[in-house]
Structure formats: C-alpha cells, structure tokens
Motif scaffolding. Structure first.
Motif, PDB file in Angstrom:
ATOM      1  N   ARG A  79      17.224  79.510 -28.345  1.00  0.00           N
ATOM      2  CA  ARG A  79      18.508  80.206 -28.218  1.00  0.00           C
ATOM      3  C   ARG A  79      19.550  79.674 -29.188  1.00  0.00           C
ATOM      4  NH1 ARG A  79      20.123  83.602 -24.491  1.00  0.00           N
ATOM      5  NH2 ARG A  79      18.495  84.452 -23.154  1.00  0.00           N
ATOM      6  N   ALA A  80      19.347  78.465 -29.666  1.00  0.00           N
ATOM      7  CA  ALA A  80      20.281  77.913 -30.640  1.00  0.00           C
ATOM      8  C   ALA A  80      20.067  78.493 -32.027  1.00  0.00           C
ATOM      9  CB  ALA A  80      20.137  76.396 -30.704  1.00  0.00           C
ATOM     10  N   GLY A  81      18.941  79.204 -32.228  1.00  0.00           N
ATOM     11  CA  GLY A  81      18.661  79.694 -33.567  1.00  0.00           C
ATOM     12  C   GLY A  81      18.223  81.133 -33.610  1.00  0.00           C
ATOM     13  N   SER A  82      16.940  81.352 -33.410  1.00  0.00           N
ATOM     14  CA  SER A  82      16.347  82.660 -33.644  1.00  0.00           C
ATOM     15  C   SER A  82      16.844  83.707 -32.664  1.00  0.00           C
ATOM     16  CB  SER A  82      14.820  82.547 -33.540  1.00  0.00           C
ATOM     17  OG  SER A  82      14.235  83.816 -33.499  1.00  0.00           O
ATOM     18  N   ASP A 168      26.449  82.196 -34.012  1.00  0.00           N
ATOM     19  CA  ASP A 168      26.080  81.136 -33.083  1.00  0.00           C
ATOM     20  C   ASP A 168      24.754  80.486 -33.439  1.00  0.00           C
ATOM     21  OD1 ASP A 168      28.062  80.539 -31.387  1.00  0.00           O
ATOM     22  OD2 ASP A 168      27.334  81.683 -29.677  1.00  0.00           O
ATOM     23  N   SER A 169      23.872  81.242 -34.095  1.00  0.00           N
ATOM     24  CA  SER A 169      22.543  80.689 -34.365  1.00  0.00           C
ATOM     25  C   SER A 169      22.577  79.546 -35.373  1.00  0.00           C
ATOM     26  CB  SER A 169      21.610  81.790 -34.866  1.00  0.00           C
ATOM     27  OG  SER A 169      22.114  82.372 -36.047  1.00  0.00           O
ATOM     28  N   VAL A 170      23.691  79.306 -36.027  1.00  0.00           N
ATOM     29  CA  VAL A 170      23.801  78.140 -36.899  1.00  0.00           C
ATOM     30  C   VAL A 170      23.659  76.859 -36.067  1.00  0.00           C
ATOM     31  CG1 VAL A 170      25.288  76.937 -38.554  1.00  0.00           C
ATOM     32  CG2 VAL A 170      25.251  79.429 -38.492  1.00  0.00           C
ATOM     33  N   ALA A 171      23.825  76.960 -34.755  1.00  0.00           N
ATOM     34  CA  ALA A 171      23.702  75.797 -33.878  1.00  0.00           C
ATOM     35  C   ALA A 171      22.328  75.147 -33.983  1.00  0.00           C
ATOM     36  CB  ALA A 171      23.977  76.199 -32.429  1.00  0.00           C
ATOM     37  N   GLU A 172      21.328  75.888 -34.451  1.00  0.00           N
ATOM     38  CA  GLU A 172      19.989  75.319 -34.566  1.00  0.00           C
ATOM     39  C   GLU A 172      19.967  74.087 -35.467  1.00  0.00           C
ATOM     40  OE1 GLU A 172      16.959  77.064 -37.344  1.00  0.00           O
ATOM     41  OE2 GLU A 172      18.248  78.797 -37.165  1.00  0.00           O
ATOM     42  N   LEU A 173      20.917  74.011 -36.397  1.00  0.00           N
ATOM     43  CA  LEU A 173      20.966  72.859 -37.293  1.00  0.00           C
ATOM     44  C   LEU A 173      21.361  71.581 -36.562  1.00  0.00           C
ATOM     45  CD1 LEU A 173      22.742  74.455 -40.373  1.00  0.00           C
ATOM     46  CD2 LEU A 173      20.328  73.833 -40.184  1.00  0.00           C
TER      47      LEU A 173
END
Length: 619
Positions: A79-82, A168-173
């Motif tokens: 959920r943090a990325g894709s 929001d998916s930039v959170a994957e970093l």
C-alpha cells in the motif's frame, strides 16, 4: 581507507558528505529525526477494525497461526507503493500514512541525498536490499511518471509531503520490510566506497565509519553467540564481516598490516554461518542503520533459541533510532518479553485472529500491559504466550495446568478429521492473580476461561474480580454467593484442644534454630486453619453446602459461572477428582498421570469436567 561504492544511474559528484561523528548520536541520519517524520498512522483490517498507530513507536503484531501477521507487513509495503497491490489486499483494507514536520524539515532529512547544484535527489540507495520495492518499482508512481529514482525532483517530493492526490505511493521509498532473505543479504560483504565523496548507505559500510557502532554490535553478537563481529577493511573490493575472536595486534602491527589481514581472513565469514547467527545479525544491522522512517520485521526470532530471541527483542527496542517506527510480526513470546524488558516509551501490541476470510484486530492496552509486566508472576511465567493461541485456560498452579491439559488431550476423539482448537493452559500463581490476567487477555480478544478450586467462594475477592474480568455482572451473582457462603460457614467444625496442642507441640519439637522457620510457622497456621469450614469445603466441594434449596442455589450459581467461563471444581480441588490416590500437589499428580487417562474409571469425573470446558463443536 579509500573504498568505492557502485554508482547508481544518474549519480553526480556530490560534495563530501558530513560523516557521522562517533558515539550513539551517529546512529541518527543527518538532520533532526524529530523535526520531520513519516509513519503509519492507521491500519484498517478486513474484519472492520481500525487501529491507530503512534509515531516513533514499536508495534508488535501477534496472534495464532494463519491469522495474517506476515501478510499484514507485506500489504503495508504494497500500500505504500504499488497502486495495483491495493486492489488485491486481503488483510489490510486501508492504511493512512501520517507526516510530522514541515516540508523544509523533510528536505533537511534528505540533505545527504541531494545532488550537487541541483534540486534533485538520488534516492536509489533507499531501495538497496529491498526486494519488494524492486519488484514494485515497475508500477510505482515514479516509474509511471518516467522519473528516475536516482534523480528525483524536489517538486515531486513536495507533492508527496503535502499529500497531493496520486503521490502517496512515494512512501514506498521510506518503508522497509526485513524478511528473512533481506536479513541474510545484510550479512553479505558490502561494496567498498570512497570515504571522501560517497555516503555509507549499507549497514556494514556504516560500521566502517562508526567504530562505536561497530563495537556495540560486536558486543551484542558476543553476548548472543560467544563470538565477536569484525569488519574486514582489507579484503579488496568488498567489506566482509567475520565472527570469532578478535586477533591481537602484535608489536609493530596495525589493522591494515598484511599480517593482520591474513589473521582476519582465517576467521569464519558471517555469511557462511548458521541461519540463526545471520538472521540475528541482519536484524540488528538493518534496524540500526537503515535510512527509512518505517522498518518492518517478519519473524525476527526465526532460527533462534528462546534466550537469544529474548535478547534480540531487548536490543531491537534499545537500538531503534528516535523518530523511526518499528513494526514486528512475531510468533514468539520470548521476543515479546525482550521488548517489554527494554520498556520502550511507546509499545503497541495488536492481536490478529481469523474468521473465514476476515481478519479481526484488537489492540492491547499498553498501560495495563506495563502494570502486569511489573508483576513477577507474569514476568516469569508463560502467560504472554497465550497471545499466540486461540484459547486460554487460566489455572491456579502449574500442576493444575498439567492435569487439565493431559485430560483435554485424553478426551479428544482419535482418528478424526475434526480440527482441534489451539488451547493453552497457564498458571497464574494463585487465584488472586486471575482477575488481572483475565482482564488483560480479554482486552485483546483472547478467549479466556479459568479453573478454580471451590474455596474461591470463601471471599468476594478475587471472586468478584474474576467475574467482572470475564465479562460478568457481580450484581447478578452476589446474592446467591452470600447465601452459599453463609450456609457453608454455619457448619463450622469445633477443634479439640487436646488435638491442637498435640499437633503444635509436635511441630515445635522440630525447631532447633534461633530464627523460627517460616515453613513450621505455616504448618502451625494450617493446623489452626482447620477451624474454618472452608478448609473442609475445599476438599468436599459442593457437598459442603447444606442439602435442599441451598444446594440448588449453589448448583445454579456454578452453572452460571461456567457460562461466563469461570469453572469452579464442584468436587473441591484437583485432588478430589481421584481420592483413591493419596498425597497432594506434584506427588498426587505424578501418580495419577501414570493411569490410563482415556479409560480409567476413577478419572471419569475429571474427563467430564474437562469436556465441559469447551463446547462439543470445539472438541
């Protein structure tokens, strides 16, 4: 030392980084951790529960097997990325990412990643070792926008930090999952790097520039496995970790001498050691050194013996840098005990259970847990292990646990495909501890029952507390209890003076020390205690209640207590189930357990009692 780091695409020469200074403070990234942070603010599970999480906290996810603990971590990362993964989640149906601090403070947090003379940032290193992020990168917002991870514009980071739609998916970093493969990877030799121009991203690289960190991690490893952890800076193009005894420096020799290098090469490589050593070291390396806001660990106790798992829990809590959120999925009560030993400022425990396709979640009250953990009975018992079981039965003593657990196994049908519930019997060290422990387990949704001797009806405490802890209303029981208590106490036996004198004189005759022995004092109290009708009632059970209407009241009360989950031994106490065997406690139990627990006729009452603990569907 001059070492290199493999360059990432788009990397440009940057000014020499501000290397961390030695000491504990060097564990934090450049900038102020507390001025800007990113954290998981809330998780919503498929069962409907939404659990708020605290920033800068340690979150522990527990529960029975197949409850969704590991899946929770994978789905948080997804959920943090894709965007694609958000439609296929089964456990976590929604997630909120929180931010604290200004955008300027966030950029300061990333200052060491900024490319020279540009407004771009090289964030490719944030994906080092993160297998899942690499898999997801093809569907992330950065890739869809054609943005290179090695050259991320500040405008995109602003859009992310200010929570503009779609970013929001930039959170994957900034979210990292340490599964077993990732932990093993952390123990493999790191690439060398240039101290004057490159930033040490990998944990082993950070050990090279921070001798205090290296010494501390080595000390922890020594404590767990009896061996030091040593960085080899003389191995050429890589920086391997060795384990063993640190070679002594001979006169005229230093740590880069060829002779010393040969000594290091003779030591075993960490990467070639057992899975327990590698997993333990990998957890500590990544938690102390990862440049992430949220670090998740799946089963950190894997391959570890209980003492090592407990030590690891303590070290993870102590070594977590300020401002970082740590989320752990575990099956280990020992790891949980280690976390509690460290007494972190913010510890949350979430228990997951599964019902069909739904995953239900409940959070344990942290203050209540700390209060319980201060109690020696809980600290040195296996009560915490109940968090990992489907059902829990509280007993007054260890012997009771062994007896009833053995009987439960004996009454279960043989040669059947019916699933047997995962039941744990645990001792509370006496009936007076049952209310507090039952309340704690009930607060996190652990189905709890308690078995108590008949003399719990002697006083309103702990009876009232146990009833309320199990969800009952004391007012519905109080009047009947008072009638039963009065009925039993009207049968108070009279003591014969000659008999009491003889017993006490016999005990006093055994004393020859200047300090009166505590065990003899207790035996004297036991002699006088026989004046209480409850001494007889503990052995007789419901038969100590006068017959007639009062007996009916007693049977009604006991039946309602069973419905609540409080099982009073109607025959009095454990030993009353088999009065043909003499003795008490462990000697009695040892003799009884030699019998045929399935067939022996003397145990039929005990088998019937244990069957009553659970519904027919459960056994």
């Amino acid at each position: 030392m001059v070492v290199h780091r493999r360059s990432s695409p788009g990397w440009e020469a940057a000014p020499p980084p501000r290397l961390p200074s030695p000491g504990r403070a060097s564990m934090a990234p450049q900038g102020d951790w507390m001025s800007a942070s990113l954290f998981i603010e809330q998780l919503t599970f498929s069962g409907g529960a939404s659990i708020p999480l605290e920033p800068d906290s340690i979150v522990v996810i527990v529960g029975p097997n197949n409850a969704g603990k590991s899946a929770t971590l994978r789905e948080i990362l997804g959920r943090a990325g894709s965007a694609y993964s958000k439609t296929s989640n089964h456990v976590v149906t929604d997630m909120k990412v929180g931010r604290a601090g200004t955008f300027e403070a966030f950029l300061e947090r990333l200052a060491s990643f900024r490319l020279r003379d540009t407004e771009h940032y090289n964030l490719a290193a944030l994906q080092i070792g993160d297998i899942f992020s690499k898999i997801k990168s093809s569907t992330s917002i950065l890739s869809m926008l054609g943005v290179d991870f090695a050259k991320v514009p500040g405008s995109l980071l602003r859009a992310f930090w200010e929570q503009q739609s779609g970013f929001d998916s930039v959170a994957e970093l900034f979210v990292y999952l340490l599964d077993l493969a990732t932990r093993f990877k952390a123990t493999e030799p790191a690439d060398v790097f240039n101290l004057s121009t490159d930033i040490p991203y990998l944990p082993i690289q950070k050990m090279c520039v921070d001798p205090v960190l290296a010494e501390r991690l080595s000390r922890y490893f020594q404590r767990a496995f009896g061996q030091a952890l040593i960085v080899n800076r003389t191995a050429g193009s890589t920086l391997p970790l060795h384990c063993g005894t640190v070679p002594p420096l001979e006169p005229g020799e230093d740590r880069v001498s060829p002779s010393y290098a040969r000594k290091l090469r003779a030591l075993p490589l960490l990467q070639s050691q057992g899975d327990g050593m590698r997993s333990f070291a990998g957890c500590l390396l990544e938690v102390t050194a990862a440049d992430k806001f949220v670090v998740m660990i799946d089963e950190p106790e894997a391959f570890l013996h209980p003492p090592q798992a407990r030590l690891l829990g303590t070290l993870l809590a102590r070594e977590k840098p300020a401002g970082r959120q740590l989320i752990i999925a575990t099956h280990s009560g020992d790891l949980l005990r280690g976390l509690l030993d460290a007494n972190p400022s913010a510890l949350q425990i979430i228990r997951l259970t599964r019902e069909g396709d739904l995953n239900h979640a409940r959070a344990l009250d942290s203050d209540r847990l700390r209060t319980l953990w201060a109690d020696p009975i809980l600290r040195f018992s296996n009560t915490l292990d109940s968090l990992f079981h489907e059902q829990v039965v509280l007993c007054e003593a260890d012997g009771d646990c062994r007896f009833y657990a053995s009987l439960l196994e004996a009454v279960q049908p043989e040669d059947t495909d019916t699933r047997i519930p995962d039941v744990m019997f645990t001792s509370t060290g006496g009936k007076h501890k049952i209310p507090a422990i039952a309340a704690a387990l009930a607060s996190i949704g652990v189905p709890t029952r308690a078995i108590v001797d008949f003399d719990i009806l002697n006083e309103d405490s702990p009876l009232k507390g146990a009833i309320e802890a199990l969800g009952g209303n004391w007012g519905e029981f109080e009047a009947r209890w008072k009638r039963i208590k009065a009925g039993v106490e009207q049968l108070r036996p009279e003591l014969e003076t000659t008999h009491v004198r003889k017993e006490i004189e016999k005990l006093l005759g055994q004393v020859s020390t200047s300090i009166f022995p505590g065990d003899v004092a207790q035996e004297i109290r036991d002699v006088l205690k026989r004046a209480s009708p409850w001494d007889a009632a503990k052995k007789q059970g419901v038969d100590a209640v006068p017959r007639g209407q009062l007996r009916q009241v007693a049977e009604s009360l006991l039946a309602d207590l069973k419905q609540l989950g409080l099982f009073v031994v109607e025959s009095g106490e454990m030993e009353s189930f088999v009065p043909t065997v003499g003795g008490h406690g462990n000697p009695w139990l040892a003799e009884v357990l030699r019998k045929d627990l399935r067939q022996d006729a003397h145990l039929e009452g005990a088998r019937r009692f244990v069957r009553g603990l659970f519904s027919l569907q459960e056994i």
